[in-house]
Design a protein around this motif. Structure first.
Motif, PDB file in Angstrom:
ATOM      1  N   LYS A   1      32.578  17.180   8.873  1.00 52.06           N
ATOM      2  CA  LYS A   1      31.172  17.674   8.300  1.00 52.06           C
ATOM      3  C   LYS A   1      31.381  18.229   6.846  1.00 52.06           C
ATOM      4  N   ARG A   2      32.186  18.796   6.593  1.00 51.71           N
ATOM      5  CA  ARG A   2      32.547  19.303   5.302  1.00 51.71           C
ATOM      6  C   ARG A   2      32.827  18.314   4.380  1.00 51.71           C
TER       7      ARG A   2
ATOM      8  N   SER B   1      39.269  18.421  18.690  1.00 52.54           N
ATOM      9  CA  SER B   1      38.085  17.671  18.194  1.00 52.54           C
ATOM     10  C   SER B   1      37.131  18.442  17.529  1.00 52.54           C
ATOM     11  N   ILE B   2      36.906  19.712  17.851  1.00 48.65           N
ATOM     12  CA  ILE B   2      35.921  20.571  17.076  1.00 48.65           C
ATOM     13  C   ILE B   2      36.605  20.576  15.869  1.00 48.65           C
ATOM     14  N   ARG B   3      37.791  20.855  15.460  1.00 48.19           N
ATOM     15  CA  ARG B   3      38.524  21.153  14.195  1.00 48.19           C
ATOM     16  C   ARG B   3      38.150  19.815  13.443  1.00 48.19           C
ATOM     17  N   LYS B   4      38.387  18.554  14.083  1.00 52.33           N
ATOM     18  CA  LYS B   4      38.175  17.364  13.321  1.00 52.33           C
ATOM     19  C   LYS B   4      36.644  17.050  12.891  1.00 52.33           C
ATOM     20  N   PHE B   5      35.699  17.635  13.829  1.00 54.84           N
ATOM     21  CA  PHE B   5      34.409  17.403  13.525  1.00 54.84           C
ATOM     22  C   PHE B   5      33.967  18.350  12.297  1.00 54.84           C
ATOM     23  N   GLU B   6      34.443  19.801  12.113  1.00 52.73           N
ATOM     24  CA  GLU B   6      34.292  20.561  11.149  1.00 52.73           C
ATOM     25  C   GLU B   6      34.613  19.880   9.658  1.00 52.73           C
TER      26      GLU B   6
ATOM     27  N   GLY C   1      30.006  14.162   0.128  1.00 50.73           N
ATOM     28  CA  GLY C   1      29.520  12.691   0.081  1.00 50.73           C
ATOM     29  C   GLY C   1      30.725  11.793   0.415  1.00 50.73           C
ATOM     30  N   ASN C   2      31.652  12.439   1.250  1.00 50.79           N
ATOM     31  CA  ASN C   2      32.556  11.214   1.423  1.00 50.79           C
ATOM     32  C   ASN C   2      32.416  10.695   3.412  1.00 50.79           C
TER      33      ASN C   2
ATOM     34  N   ILE D   1      33.891   9.257   9.304  1.00 43.03           N
ATOM     35  CA  ILE D   1      33.091   9.154  10.256  1.00 43.03           C
ATOM     36  C   ILE D   1      33.455   8.187  11.360  1.00 43.03           C
ATOM     37  N   ALA D   2      33.956   7.087  11.001  1.00 40.30           N
ATOM     38  CA  ALA D   2      34.456   6.013  11.936  1.00 40.30           C
ATOM     39  C   ALA D   2      35.725   6.600  12.957  1.00 40.30           C
ATOM     40  N   ASP D   3      36.580   7.228  12.174  1.00 40.16           N
ATOM     41  CA  ASP D   3      37.812   8.124  12.982  1.00 40.16           C
ATOM     42  C   ASP D   3      37.344   8.843  13.989  1.00 40.16           C
TER      43      ASP D   3
END
Ligand code: TC6
Ligand code: FAD
Length: 654
Positions: A369-370, A361-366, A375-376, A380-382
């Motif tokens: 964020k990138r 989950s931390i990897r997905k958050f990073e 600009g994408n 966010i919803a996933d």
């Protein structure tokens, strides 16, 4: 494995634990490398060593013997001492290193700058524009200012749209007027806001020209930077003692028509121009980014709390002897009882599964964020759906595991010498903060219902919900044979999650067709929907564990992780259906599995979980150090009970 390779073996340890460690089939350091990731595992060892060498960073006495004021003082003293050493010990830009240092030195009960790092800085990073970052973020990172995240109010925490704190734009003066119009609008709960912080990001409903524009974030100075006295038009204080976390000063805040400059609204996404023109953010919920940040990091933190409790109770279960399995032999270690193994081992498997899910989950958050920086907004919803489900499932199951670990220690588990009470109190707080669990389940539920709709329209959803489109060939678990390998278990999991999700979606549809409003229909299905979210999340955790184990290169470590995976998949399937269970293989490695978490005694703060296993002599030492033992006769006894007894005696003589 030859005993000398077991890094946890030491001279002078309790022989009961040494005997356990000699049985290990793998190298605990190599498993620690998998659990934490090899970089963090190595850094944790180095951090523990550095702390050993700095006595000012050690607890002055066991935390449970301290009053609340002493705890607050102790945490502040350590934060100050750490500030002198921290850059020599950790890389400040590495969240998990800093988190480990905090856990080892300060512990889990809170500290004056918890929210500063957990939410204030992430909120600035996610929501301040470049100019605002230059003004506040750099100062915050250098700790010139200490901040918190003030969102929850006395009357509302969950329903953010109904927050009552207002931020009304005054075009003439180019200022916002922040106000707490009612008692229920007082900010209530923000960590460290009572006494420690001098700034807060306050979430308030924005009003421009009488138009309500929803919750937005504002930088508010709470206290003078020199005197630390409360600023005018502000009232703040501590909200009092809590179930746990009593080193933290969670606070209340009342704002009385406080004026702040226009540029104190965080304007990376939503903007208010001088003339009051409002520019919407590219995604409506970008203002919630600090919460998504914390939720994605909570998974590893709660896996660690579960690991604390389980390593205490597994070690203790190997030195505690009570009763007989063979009456002709000695009393057995309580770990030998099948019920004790059944009580602990599935939770050991979960601690590993949760830690791996947390890393993901931390990897997905990073990644999100990138992509957002570019600009994408698509991810966010996933991520919101994934972290909402994981946060709710992991905090709840970890809390259950901690409580089982406490009960596994019998009476001594109830003494604060075990530290179990504090671990439990801190663990279950996670079921409430960052979104009440049942409410967060519904957020994932919305996402699943959308996925079902798209399957019904003939589309193929991707990612974590792709399985919803797979035609379920079997309709019952009766067809599912575990000897087909773990992939078959995963398919059984998918089958159960898919069936429940479709059942919830169909029920929702039925209520909608019957003429109920969308909201009423939704409320009538929330138990079914939450069940679907829970199953979906448990499928994600299981799947991630399975894929993670396939990646392990060291064969001995892989074998023990496969034993845990086997137990996990079967136990979870039993929990959600009925199936077979096999826990015996874990027994010889039980202590080494918990040793692999490499939790130091300093970090554990538990007499029962001591690495050397010398529990009983230290329990006696602990009891002797109780404040109540400093006087043979307590002043309160002299004041109340003694006169009562003397009086009773006098009466009986009359
Ligand atoms: C150490 C830690 C200390 C603790 C600190 C704290 O506790 S701090 C305090 C912590 N406090 C809390 O955690 C408070 C908990 N409460 C909340 O987070 C929110 O009020 C809510 C999510 C419950 C509802 O919000 P709402 O009424 O505004 O929304 P809605 O339900 O009408 O859904 C509308 C749409 O928005 C979507 N969406 C929602 N959130 C997000 C998001 N973050 N990102 C992306 N999307 C999001 C949602 O999926 C839906 O999409 P769809 O289906 O239309 O495509
Ligand atoms: C230790 C701790 C630290 C905290 N730190 C902070 C902080 O730093 N900053 C901050 O701003 N806040 C903080 N909070 C507050 C926290 O975020 C909120 O308490 C949390 O989000 C829950 O909201 P609530 O209190 O309004 O619960 P409520 O919403 O009142 O929950 C009560 C019950 O109502 C149910 N419920 C509510 N809404 C719904 C719904 N729509 N559907 C179904 N059921 C529903 C819930 O499931 C629950 O059973 C902290 C809280 C704690 C305990």
């Amino acid at each position: 494995m030859s005993a000398h390779l077991n890094a946890a073996l030491r001279e002078g340890d309790n022989p009961e634990l040494t005997e356990e460690r000699r049985k290990a089939t793998f190298d605990t350091r190599k498993l620690a490398d998998e659990f934490f990731g090899s970089h963090l595992a190595r850094r944790r060892r180095e951090i523990a060593k550095a702390i050993d060498a700095i006595p000012e960073l050690h607890d002055t006495k066991p935390l449970p013997f301290m009053t609340r004021e002493e705890k607050v003082e102790e945490a502040a003293r350590k934060v100050f001492t750490l500030s002198k050493h921290i850059t020599d010990i950790v890389d400040l830009s590495n969240n998990r290193e800093t988190q480990s240092l905090n856990e080892m030195v300060i512990g889990i009960e809170g500290m004056p700058i918890s929210l500063h790092f957990a939410m204030f800085i992430p909120a600035l990073q996610g929501q301040a524009d470049d100019e605002q970052k230059r003004e506040w973020l750099d100062r915050a990172i250098r700790m010139e200012i200490i901040g918190t995240y003030a969102q929850t109010e006395l009357g509302h925490g969950t329903n953010l749209r109904m927050l009552e704190t207002t931020a009304t734009y005054d075009k003439q003066n180019k200022e916002f007027i922040l106000n707490s119009p009612t008692l229920t609008s007082l900010k209530w709960w923000p960590g460290n806001m009572g006494k420690s912080c001098n700034y807060a990001i306050v979430v308030a409903n924005l009003i421009i020209d009488d138009k309500l524009l929803g919750p937005h974030s504002f930088m508010v100075q709470l206290r003078d930077e020199n005197s630390h006295e409360t600023m005018p038009n502000i009232q703040i204080g501590d909200i009092g003692p809590k179930m746990a976390y009593n080193s933290s000063d969670n606070g209340f805040l009342k704002l009385s028509n406080l004026r702040i400059p226009r540029r104190n609204m965080l304007m990376k996404h939503a903007k208010v121009q001088e003339d009051g023109t409002y520019k919407k953010p590219p995604h409506e919920k970008l203002a919630y980014s600090a919460m998504v940040h914390v939720r994605s990091h909570m998974i590893t933190q709660h896996a660690m709390l579960l690991a604390y409790a389980l390593s205490i109770s597994t070690r203790y279960s190997c030195i505690r002897r009570q009763g007989y399995i063979d009456p002709k032999k000695d009393e057995v270690k309580v770990i030998e009882y099948q019920t004790q193994q059944h009580r602990l081992f599935p939770h050991i498997a979960r601690a590993y599964a949760f830690a791996f899910a947390g890393t993901e989950s931390i990897r997905k958050f990073e990644i999100m964020k990138r992509s957002l920086e570019a600009g994408n907004i698509e991810l966010i919803a996933d991520l919101h759906a994934l972290t909402s489900g994981l946060k709710a499932v992991v905090t709840y199951l970890a809390g259950q595991g901690i409580e089982q670990a406490r009960q596994a220690c019998g009476g001594h588990g109830y003494s604060m010498a075990s530290y179990m009470g504090e671990i439990y109190g801190v663990g279950i707080a996670g079921c409430t903060y960052e979104g009440e669990n049942l409410v967060m389940m519904q957020q994932l539920g919305r996402y699943l219902i959308k996925a079902v709709k798209s399957v019904k329209e003939g589309k193929k959803p991707t990612g974590y919900v792709a399985y919803l489109a797979h035609a379920g060939q079997r309709h019952s678990l009766i067809d599912c044979r575990p000897n087909e390998g773990y992939a078959e278990h995963i398919r059984a999991f998918e089958h159960i999650a898919r069936r429940q999700t479709f059942r919830a979606a169909e029920r929702l549809q039925k209520y909608e067709n019957s003429g109920l409003s969308t909201e009423q229909a939704w409320n009538n299905c929330t138990v079914e929907l939450n069940r679907a979210s829970r199953l979906h999340t448990r499928l994600f955790i299981a799947c991630n564990f399975y894929e993670r184990v396939l990646d392990v290169e060291d064969m001995a470590v892989r074998e023990v992780l496969e034993d845990l995976l086997h137990l996990h998949l079967n136990y979870e399937l039993i929990d959600i259906a009925s199936y077979a269970l096999e826990a015996k293989k874990i027994r010889p490695n039980a202590v080494s599995l918990v040793d692999s978490w490499e939790i130091t005694d300093r970090e554990h703060r538990s007499v029962l979980g001591r690495r050397d296993g010398h529990v009983y002599e230290n329990l006696f030492k602990w009891a002797k150090s109780s404040d109540l033992n400093q006087n043979d006769v307590l002043p309160s006894h002299k004041k109340h009970l003694l006169p009562m007894m003397l009086n009773a005696r006098k009466q009986s003589k009359l």
